[in-house]
Write an enzyme that holds these catalytic residues in place. Structure first.
Site, mmCIF file in Angstrom:
data_model
loop_
_atom_site.group_PDB
_atom_site.id
_atom_site.type_symbol
_atom_site.label_atom_id
_atom_site.label_comp_id
_atom_site.label_asym_id
_atom_site.label_seq_id
_atom_site.Cartn_x
_atom_site.Cartn_y
_atom_site.Cartn_z
ATOM 1 N NE ARG A 171 -3.323 -2.822 0.201
ATOM 2 C CZ ARG A 171 -3.934 -3.403 -0.835
ATOM 3 N NH1 ARG A 171 -3.847 -2.909 -2.049
ATOM 4 N NH2 ARG A 171 -4.634 -4.495 -0.654
ATOM 5 C CE LYS A 292 -2.781 -8.757 8.216
ATOM 6 N NZ LYS A 292 -2.756 -8.022 6.933
ATOM 7 C CD GLU A 296 -6.345 -8.354 5.394
ATOM 8 O OE1 GLU A 296 -5.187 -7.914 5.327
ATOM 9 O OE2 GLU A 296 -7.337 -7.707 5.010
ATOM 10 N NE ARG A 329 -1.954 -3.851 12.234
ATOM 11 C CZ ARG A 329 -2.519 -4.139 11.074
ATOM 12 N NH1 ARG A 329 -2.502 -5.369 10.600
ATOM 13 N NH2 ARG A 329 -3.121 -3.198 10.382
ATOM 14 N NE ARG A 346 -13.209 -6.397 6.771
ATOM 15 C CZ ARG A 346 -12.400 -6.165 5.753
ATOM 16 N NH1 ARG A 346 -12.613 -6.743 4.574
ATOM 17 N NH2 ARG A 346 -11.367 -5.344 5.873
ATOM 18 C CE LYS A 370 -6.324 -2.283 9.574
ATOM 19 N NZ LYS A 370 -6.428 -2.616 8.147
ATOM 20 C CG ASP A 375 -8.969 -2.133 5.670
ATOM 21 O OD1 ASP A 375 -8.205 -1.599 6.483
ATOM 22 O OD2 ASP A 375 -8.577 -2.816 4.697
ATOM 23 C CD GLU A 397 -3.377 -0.299 12.336
ATOM 24 O OE1 GLU A 397 -3.290 -1.184 13.210
ATOM 25 O OE2 GLU A 397 -3.306 -0.545 11.119
ATOM 26 C CD GLU A 403 -5.430 -0.381 1.713
ATOM 27 O OE1 GLU A 403 -4.901 -0.249 2.827
ATOM 28 O OE2 GLU A 403 -5.932 -1.449 1.313
HETATM 29 C C1 GCV Z 1 -0.867 -4.946 5.645
HETATM 30 C C2 GCV Z 1 -5.872 -3.924 4.438
HETATM 31 C C3 GCV Z 1 -4.843 -3.745 3.372
HETATM 32 C C4 GCV Z 1 -3.713 -4.742 3.510
HETATM 33 C C5 GCV Z 1 -3.124 -4.615 4.916
HETATM 34 C C6 GCV Z 1 -4.242 -4.873 5.917
HETATM 35 C C7 GCV Z 1 -3.785 -4.724 7.354
HETATM 36 O O1 GCV Z 1 -6.594 -5.088 4.229
HETATM 37 O O2 GCV Z 1 -5.445 -3.835 2.115
HETATM 38 O O3 GCV Z 1 -2.747 -4.469 2.519
HETATM 39 O O4 GCV Z 1 -2.065 -5.494 5.125
HETATM 40 O O5 GCV Z 1 -5.277 -3.947 5.703
HETATM 41 O O6 GCV Z 1 -4.033 -3.668 7.919
HETATM 42 O O7 GCV Z 1 -3.208 -5.646 7.897
#
Ligand code: GCV
Length: 688
Positions: A171, A292, A296, A329, A346, A370, A375, A397, A403
Site C-alpha cells: 500500500r 498481525k 488475512e 493488532r 465483518r 483500526k 478498513d 490505528e 490506500e
Molecule cells: C498490511 C488492508 C490492506 C492490507 C493490509 C491490511 C492490514 O486489508 O489492504 O494491505 O495489510 O489492511 O491492515 O493488515
C-alpha cells in the site's frame, strides 16, 4: 554524528526547509553530554549556524537562542530574570521527558526541557513556528508543551524482498522502500536518517520498521538480519525514535524448526524467550514487537485452538524481562466469508473476538485497533472496540498512506478525518473520547496512537507533494489531539513553501475540504468500498460484492446499505453503549453520513437534508466532481508561484484526480440509475 550534517542531501526537505530557519546571531545549547540526544540537538544548531548568513538580514527577529535542560539553566549566562521566567513557565505537572517551554524576552529566546528529547521537540517547534514567533518581536512570549499521547508510532509496511503482489512497500504510493533493497537492509542509511529527522520534527517517537505481513525474508530480521536492524535502530535512536519490529507469529516454526507455535507449549515460550534475548543483545532499547495474527491468512493462535490473549501474552512474557511491549493488532476477521452468508458481518469481528478477553492481557500488551470496524474507509463508524476495552491497553490505528483515499494521486488532506475520530465520544453521552483514551486522560491503560506510513523513495517522499501534509498532520495530532486540523495544515504550508501569505491561504483553503470532496465522489453515505478489488484504486461498484472479503453494499432495485441493526440485521449496533446504540439503530436518528453503513433503506428514504437517498447519491457525485474541477482551476491560478517540481507534480496528479473522479461519478451514478430507475431530478447527464 557526521551524518547529521548531511541532512536532505538530494532529497526534498519537506517542511524542514531553510526558509523556516529562525533569524539569529547566536545559538547555544547546554545539555549533558551523556544525554542520548545531546549530539543531535547540537547538530541541529550547527545547521542553523550554517544558514545564519542569510538570516542575519532580518533585523527584528530573535537574535539569541539558548536550548538548555532545566538543571543547567543556572549555569548559563541567561540572566536571573529570564531563568526565573523559564522556571515559572513549567506547568505544575512538570515537563516529563518530552515536554518543553519556550520563553522569549525581546531578542532572547530560551527553549528549556527536562532532557535532550524535549529540547529537540522544542527546537523543531521553533522551526515550524518561526513566522508566528517573529511576529511577536519585542513582546514577552511564553509557551509550554507536552505531548498528549506517550507513544506516537508510525508503522512501515515495507518489505525486504519485493512481494510479487504488494511490491516493495505494501500500500505504498511513493516509490520503493528506502529501508530495504534486494532482500537486505540498505547499506547507506542516509535517507533513513533524513526520515528520522522528519518524524522527530513532528514528535513521532516510535517506528516499526517492516510490514505487518511478515513474509519469509522479513521473518529473518529476528536472526540473520539482526546486525542490520541494529544499524537502523542506531539511526532512529539519534532522533529519539524507538525501534519496533513486526514479527511472524509462526516464527518458532519458520525459524526454529518447531512443529508448533501453540502459545501454551513450554518449548514455544522457550523459543521466543531465547529469540527475544538475542534481539535485545543487539538492540537493548528495542520497543518490542508489532503482530498481525490470524488476520488475512497470517498465522496465529487460532490454529491451536488458543485465543488472542494466549497469543499476545506469549510474546509479552518473552519481552517483559527486557522492558518490551507487544502491539497486537485487532484486525481479525473472516476473509474467506461466503457472500451468501448473511449472518456474518465483518464489522462485528474485532469486538466479538477481543471484548471477551478484556482483562486477560498482560500490561505490556497493547491492542492496536483500526479506527473503523472495516478498513480505513473515508467514512465508516468509529470502532466500538476502542471504547469497550476497559482493562487492556489500547492504541488507535490510523492510516496515513492513502490506500482508500486516492493513493497519493488525489489531494486528500486527512487531518479533519483524524480530528473527527479523536474527538468521537465513545458513549455518545459525555465521553471519554477516542483522544482521551489514546492519551490516557480517560484514566484507562493506554498504548497511544499508531499510523501506517505514506513514504517511499520518490524524491518528494510521498508521491504527491501535498500528501506530505498528512505525515505532518499525523505527528501534530498525535502530539495534540485537540489541535485544529486547519491550523496544522496552515503550519505545514507555511513551513513548506516559500510563497506569500495569500498563496498559502489559497493552498490551504483548497486542501482543507479535500477529504469531503473525495467522500462525495466515491462510495455514498458510509457504505464503503466500491473500489477496484486488490488495488483499491478507482471505482468498481460491485468489485467486492460477491467476494469473500465481507465488504458488501447489498444494492438491489429497491434500496441499498447494510442492515447492522439488532431489529433485523447483524446486531452490530449493540456493540455500542447507550445512547449511541439506539441512535445508530434507528434510521431516523442515525447520522445521515453513516446511514448506509448501518441501514438498508429504500432509494426513496428521505434524509435530514430533505433529499432522497438516490438524489443525494446523484447530487454528491456531481458536486464532488465539480469540486475537483474547481480544485484544478484554483490550483492553476496559483501554480506558477511554486517551484517547478511542485508545479509539475501537482498538475500531473490533479489531472489524474479529475479523470478518476469523473469515472467514479459516472460509474456510481449509472449503477444506481440502472438499479433504481429513478432519474436525476435536475436532469444532468447520467450514462445509461
Ligand atoms: C498490511 C488492508 C490492506 C492490507 C493490509 C491490511 C492490514 O486489508 O489492504 O494491505 O495489510 O489492511 O491492515 O493488515
Amino acid at each position: 554524528m557526521s551524518g547529521v550534517r548531511s541532512f536532505f542531501a538530494g532529497t526534498d526537505p519537506c517542511w524542514l526547509t531553510p526558509a523556516t530557519k529562525q533569524p539569529v546571531l547566536r545559538a547555544e545549547v547546554s545539555v549533558d553530554s551523556a544525554d542520548p540526544l545531546a549530539d543531535t540537538v547540537r547538530a541541529e544548531l550547527d545547521l542553523l549556524r550554517q544558514a545564519a548568513g542569510a538570516a542575519d538580514a532580518a533585523p527584528d527577529g530573535v537574535r539569541e537562542i539558548l536550548l538548555c535542560t532545566l538543571d543547567r539553566l543556572g549555569r548559563t549566562p541567561v540572566g536571573r530574570d529570564l531563568a526565573d521566567a523559564v522556571h515559572a513557565a513549567v506547568p505544575r505537572a512538570g515537563l516529563g521527558a518530552e515536554g518543553f517551554v519556550v520563553v522569549r524576552r525581546g531578542e532572547r529566546l530560551v527553549i528549556a526541557a527536562g532532557a535532550g528529547r524535549g529540547l529537540l521537540y522544542g527546537w523543531y517547534h521553533l522551526l515550524r513556528q518561526a513566522a508566528p514567533l517573529a511576529a511577536t518581536t519585542g513582546a514577552d512570549h511564553t509557551e509550554a508543551h507536552r505531548p498528549a499521547c506517550a507513544v506516537r508510532m508510525v508503522n512501515q509496511w515495507d518489505n525486504m524482498a519485493v512481494h510479487p503482489v504488494m511490491g516493495s512497500v505494501e500500500r505504498g504510493y511513493a516509490g520503493r522502500s528506502f529501508f530495504y533493497r534486494d532482500g537486505r537492509v540498505v547499506a547507506d542509511l542516509s535517507r533513513v536518517r533524513d526520515y528520522a529527522r522528519l518524524l522527530a520534527s513532528v514528535g513521532i517517537n516510535a517506528l516499526s520498521v517492516n510490514n505487518v505481513n511478515v513474509h519469509a525474508t522479513e521473518t529473518r530480521l529476528l536472526t540473520d538480519h539482526l546486525p542490520d536492524l541494529a544499524r537502523i535502530a542506531d539511526v532512529l535512536r539519534e532522533h529519539g525514535i524507538t525501534t519496533y519490529l513486526s514479527v511472524s507469529y509462526a516464527a518458532p516454526i519458520e525459524l526454529g524448526g518447531l512443529d508448533t507455535a501453540d502459545p501454551r507449549e513450554q518449548r514455544v515460550a522457550r523459543w521466543w524467550a531465547e529469540a527475544v534475548e538475542r534481539v535485545y543483545s543487539a538492540i537493548p532499547d528495542l520497543g518490542g514487537f508489532v503482530v498481525k495474527a490470524d488476520s488475512e491468512n497470517r498465522p496465529g493462535p487460532f490454529t491451536y485452538g488458543a485465543d488472542h490473549a494466549d497469543g499476545a501474552n506469549l510474546l509479552a512474557r518473552a519481552l517483559r524481562p527486557h522492558g518490551g511491549t507487544v502491539y497486537w493488532r485487532c484486525f481479525v476477521y473472516d476473509c474467506h466469508q461466503d457472500w451468501r452468508d448473511r449472518s456474518t458481518d465483518r464489522a462485528r469481528a474485532a469486538y466479538d473476538h477481543f471484548v471477551p478477553l478484556d482483562g486477560r492481557f498482560d500490561d505490556n500488551v497493547v491492542l492496536q485497533v483500526k479506527y473503523g470496524p472495516l478498513d480505513f474507509q473515508v467514512r465508516e463508524a468509529v470502532s466500538p472496540l476502542i471504547g469497550a476495552l476497559r482493562h487492556t491497553r489500547v492504541a488507535l490505528e490510523l492510516q496515513i498512506t492513502q490506500e482508500y483515499t486516492g493513493q497519493q494521486r488525489h489531494i486528500c488532506y486527512l487531518g479533519p478525518l483524524w480530528t473527527e475520530i479523536l474527538g468521537f465520544d465513545t458513549t455518545g453521552a459525555g465521553g471519554p473520547t477516542i483522544g482521551d483514551i489514546a492519551s490516557g486522560r480517560a484514566g484507562r491503560p493506554t498504548g497511544g496512537v499508531v499510523a501506517v506510513s505514506n513514504v517511499g523513495d520518490d524524491a518528494n517522499w510521498t508521491g504527491h507533494k501535498l500528501a506530505q501534509a498528512n505525515l505532518f498532520a499525523y505527528g501534530r495530532l498525535a502530539w495534540d489531539p485537540l489541535a485544529s486540523p486547519d491550523e496544522v495544515l496552515a503550519e505545514w504550508a507555511r513551513a513548506t513553501f516559500a510563497v506569500d501569505a495569500a498563496t498559502l491561504a489559497e493552498l490551504t483553503a483548497l486542501m482543507s475540504g479535500s477529504l469531503r470532496t473525495y467522500e462525495k465522489y466515491t462510495a455514498p453515505l458510509g457504505v464503503g468500498f466500491m473500489v477496484t478489488p486488490h488495488t483499491h484504486y478507482g471505482p468498481s461498484v460491485n468489485g467486492y460484492e460477491y467476494s469473500p472479503w465481507g465488504t458488501y453494499h447489498f444494492a438491489d432495485r429497491d434500496g441499498v446499505g447494510v442492515d447492522r441493526t439488532v431489529a433485523s440485521g447483524s446486531g452490530y449496533t449493540a456493540q455500542y453503549p447507550e445512547p449511541l446504540a439506539s441512535r445508530y439503530e434507528d434510521p431516523a436518528s442515525c447520522p445521515d453520513e453513516l446511514l448506509l453503513f448501518f441501514h438498508h433503506v429504500p432509494y426513496s428514504h428521505v434524509l435530514r437534508s430533505g433529499r432522497t437517498v438516490i438524489q443525494h447519491i446523484y447530487d454528491t457525485h456531481f458536486d464532488g466532481c465539480d469540486e475537483v474541477e474547481d480544485l484544478v482551476r484554483r490550483w492553476s491560478a496559483i501554480a506558477d508561484r511554486f517551484d517547478a517540481a511542485t508545479r509539475r507534480n501537482v498538475d500531473e496528479r490533479l489531472a489524474e484526480q479529475l479523470r478518476c473522479a469523473r469515472e467514479w461519478r459516472d460509474q456510481v451514478n449509472t449503477y444506481f440509475f440502472r438499479m433504481s430507475g429513478v432519474p436525476d431530478a435536475e436532469g444532468r447527464t447520467i450514462h445509461r
